[in-house]
Scaffold this active site. Structure first.
Site, PDB file in Angstrom:
ATOM      1  N   GLU A 134       0.728   5.267  12.899  1.00 39.59           N
ATOM      2  CA  GLU A 134      -0.659   4.918  13.196  1.00 39.59           C
ATOM      3  C   GLU A 134      -0.830   3.428  13.478  1.00 39.59           C
ATOM      4  O   GLU A 134      -1.494   3.028  14.412  1.00 39.59           O
ATOM      5  CB  GLU A 134      -1.531   5.309  11.996  1.00 39.59           C
ATOM      6  N   ASP A 135      -0.207   2.605  12.627  1.00 39.00           N
ATOM      7  CA  ASP A 135      -0.519   1.172  12.638  1.00 39.00           C
ATOM      8  C   ASP A 135       0.551   0.265  13.251  1.00 39.00           C
ATOM      9  O   ASP A 135       0.357  -0.939  13.333  1.00 39.00           O
ATOM     10  CB  ASP A 135      -0.762   0.673  11.189  1.00 39.00           C
TER      11      ASP A 135
ATOM     12  N   HIS B 284       0.812  -1.224   0.000  1.00 39.03           N
ATOM     13  CA  HIS B 284       0.000   0.000   0.000  1.00 39.03           C
ATOM     14  C   HIS B 284       0.847   1.277   0.000  1.00 39.03           C
ATOM     15  O   HIS B 284       0.732   2.095  -0.926  1.00 39.03           O
ATOM     16  CB  HIS B 284      -0.998  -0.030   1.163  1.00 39.03           C
TER      17      HIS B 284
ATOM     18  N   ASP C  20      -2.550   8.232  -1.085  1.00 36.95           N
ATOM     19  CA  ASP C  20      -2.994   7.207  -0.137  1.00 36.95           C
ATOM     20  C   ASP C  20      -4.435   6.810  -0.467  1.00 36.95           C
ATOM     21  O   ASP C  20      -4.774   5.635  -0.609  1.00 36.95           O
ATOM     22  CB  ASP C  20      -2.888   7.810   1.280  1.00 36.95           C
TER      23      ASP C  20
END
Ligand code: MN
Length: 662
Positions: free
Chosen positions: A74-75, A46, A138
């Site tokens: 974030e992840d 991604h 994104d």
């Protein structure tokens, strides 16, 4: 995949630090290790796809690195601090910006105005246009892979993209991303219409393909023959959604709209643009009124190009756009072009950036703009927008406020009632006072209490918005009015009682009406207010409310005696005062002492008041001496003076007016 990004980036970034880019890739790959996308692919696909999209826009190295790292804080367990240490402050700033933007939430039930605010917030939070570019790339990759998510989420993401991301891409003039995003949304939101138009375009393109390729070939050879070394000649694809919208708007059939071929010619300089135009017109018949010279007269948004439409090969209507490469980059990449391509010419860049807002504003005039973003811009007014902040309610609604706004402004903007009883707030989970200044992105939960005293004068020192200030002032005025009215009421009541007339309660509507007439005032409350603030004198009000008869009071006497008295008194007082003399009765309670009666009489005589009679009355309290006087009084002033003098006599406890003789 990193090889692909590196090789494309190298074509336009000669000084690319390949090692740094590869490090970013490894860092992100490790951080996302074990994570999967919804479609089952490795997560790293991604961010790398987003980076590849941005190489198409020729973004700089930091932007590519930030794109690769954009989902890391974030992840994953890797932090922003680590990114800063490894890749520098600029990359950290960009990644931080992206992370913040990802907290901007869109809700399905959002009203129009919230969508507007959200768009504004979006642009505002991205202090650097590169952050928006990353966010758009994104989103573009997420839209491309949207089939993997469940239908409900798919719809929500597509709507959000259509309502927020597409207008932003459009606003910033990044057509390339805008068109792709728009068609991907179109496919999700209106699948039947999408299929219909897509099929038609495929068919038509197939049919026209021969003509298009022939035209490109023919044009190329014509230019070469004239000695023009053009950079490129390409067919232009129209985006499906814009065809669909044109069909809806103009109520035209597909063939009426999609009946031409579009060709873009990019040449080296302006001179060649005009030479190319000449060659086209020599070889094809131009369509009347379709020549537009946006080089000589650029569009308000800065768009430069020459447009002409001709009857081309096999009579197919062909639309040409002729421009230089510089013009092309600016036209296609909009704000991004300003940011990246002028970097080496610093002065030039500065000028461009200064013109930026003017330029964005003038997108209003852009013919090819979609209607919604026109509206969007009209309200946006970037010059105003620059000074605004965007703050969230706990529910995720966006409230936009001027820079420097505080909790109290926020509270009033959420609801005026909330402002009235606000006592504090919880900002991003921390308890704060109502004077706390807010910043874009803050989530604010106002604390309130029905028991609060309401707005204070001090609030005006930190309330910034017109709305809040107006509410506070109104409240203070009202509060002040209430206390002024209370004062006035008690003053008047006391005064009337002093006159022995039973207080404020004894005033009837007729009397009030005569006072309104006298002062020429609309309401009784206003009369009281003006009494309270000193505009009206209490004596004047008393005069307006009562007749002289009320004030002094007639002794009820037989008519003949009254007539006699009147005539006699007139005779007696004609010289000094033409007015009537009134008989009044009062009782005076006092502590008994020697010389009391004499002192009282002295005061009355001193005022020129005639004492008709004096009588001693019994009192339940033996210590108290009660006297009943009947006096002749000229007017209210004399009466008031008498009351004042008598009260000040030593030993006097109380004086009461007696309405009827007793
Ligand atoms: Mn992402």
């Amino acid at each position: 995949m990193i090889d692909q990004v590196v090789s494309v980036a190298k074509t336009y970034l000669p000084r690319l630090n390949e090692k740094r880019l590869r490090e970013a890739y490894l860092f992100a790959k490790n951080a996302h290790e074990g994570q999967m996308r919804k479609d089952g692919s490795d997560y790293i696909i991604h961010p790398m796809s987003a980076a590849l999209i941005l190489t198409g826009l020729k973004v700089d190295e930091d932007t590519l690195i930030a794109t690769i790292l954009h989902d890391v804080p974030e992840d994953t367990t890797a932090t922003l601090e680590e990114i800063g240490e490894k890749f520098g402050a600029k990359v950290r700033f960009l990644v931080d910006g992206i992370t913040k933007l990802s907290k901007v939430h869109y809700r399905d039930d959002m009203e129009g105005r919230h969508v507007e605010s959200l768009k504004k917030f979006f642009i505002h939070s991205a202090k650097d246009p590169r952050i928006i570019l990353i966010k758009l790339a994104d989103r573009l990759h997420n839209m491309r892979t949207i089939d993997a998510v469940n239908p409900e989420k798919r719809m929500r993401i597509a709507r959000e993209t259509m309502e927020i991301f597409v207008p932003i891409a459009n606003l910033l003039g990044i057509w390339e991303l805008k068109n792709q995003l728009e068609d991907l949304c179109f496919k999700v939101l209106w699948p039947n219409e999408f299929k219909e138009i897509n099929d038609l375009v495929q068919e038509t393109t197939y049919q026209k393909m021969g003509v298009l390729n022939e035209t490109i070939h023919k044009t190329g050879s014509l230019l070469k023959k004239a000695g023009i070394n053009y950079i490129s000649i390409e067919g232009r694809e129209k985006n499906l959604y814009s065809i669909y919208k044109k069909m809806l708007r103009r109520k035209k059939s597909f063939s009426e709209i999609y009946d031409i071929i579009g060709i873009r010619i990019i040449v080296k300089n302006v001179e060649q643009c005009y030479q190319t135009l000449g060659i086209l017109h020599q070889n094809f018949t131009p369509k009347m009124g379709r020549l537009k010279d946006y080089i000589a007269i650029p569009k308000n948004n800065g768009y430069k190009s020459i447009h002409t439409t001709v009857f081309g090969l096999k009579g197919v209507v062909s639309e040409f756009q002729i421009r230089t490469e510089d013009m092309h980059i600016e036209n296609e990449y909009g704000i991004a072009a300003h940011h990246f391509y002028k970097d080496d010419k610093k002065v030039h860049l500065k000028k461009k950036l200064q013109k930026k807002y003017q330029w964005v504003k003038s997108i209003l005039d852009l013919q090819r703009d979609i209607k919604d973003s026109k509206k969007f811009l009209a309200r946006l007014k970037l010059d105003v927008f620059e000074d605004r902040i965007f703050v969230f309610t706990p529910k995720g609604d966006v409230i936009d406020l001027p820079k420097g706004s505080t909790v109290i402004d926020f509270a009033y903007h959420v609801h005026s009632d909330l402002g009235m009883i606000a006592t504090g707030a919880i900002i991003n989970g921390k308890r704060c006072v109502i004077s706390t200044k807010l910043e874009s992105g803050d989530t604010v939960s106002v604390e309130s209490s029905e028991e609060s005293d309401g707005p204070q004068i001090s609030w005006l020192s930190f309330a910034k918005t017109h709305l809040a200030r107006t509410h506070i002032r109104e409240f203070l005025k009202e509060k002040n009015r209430t206390s002024v009215l209370a004062d006035a009421t008690s003053i008047l009541d006391e005064k009337i009682k002093l006159l022995g007339l039973g207080g404020l309660a004894s005033i009837n509507d007729l009397q009030k009406l005569s006072a309104l007439k006298f002062f020429n005032i609309e309401s009784w409350e206003d009369v009281l207010y003006k009494l309270g603030d000193g505009t009206i004198d209490v004596a004047d009000l008393i005069h307006a409310l009562f007749t002289k008869e009320d004030l002094i009071g007639f002794e009820s006497a037989p008519a003949d005696i009254k007539a006699y008295e009147t005539s006699m008194l007139h005779k007696k007082t004609d010289l000094m005062n033409p007015e009537k003399i009134h008989k009044i009765s009062i009782t005076i309670d006092s502590r008994n002492r020697i010389g009391l009666l004499r002192d009282l009489c002295d005061e009355l005589v001193g005022l020129g008041i005639n004492i008709v009679s004096v009588q001693t009355l019994p009192h339940v309290d033996a210590q108290i001496h009660r006297l009943h006087f009947v006096l002749e009084i000229l007017d209210i002033t004399q009466y008031e003076n008498a009351m004042y003098k008598l009260r000040s006599v030593n030993g006097v406890l109380n004086i009461t007016r007696v309405q009827n003789d007793s």
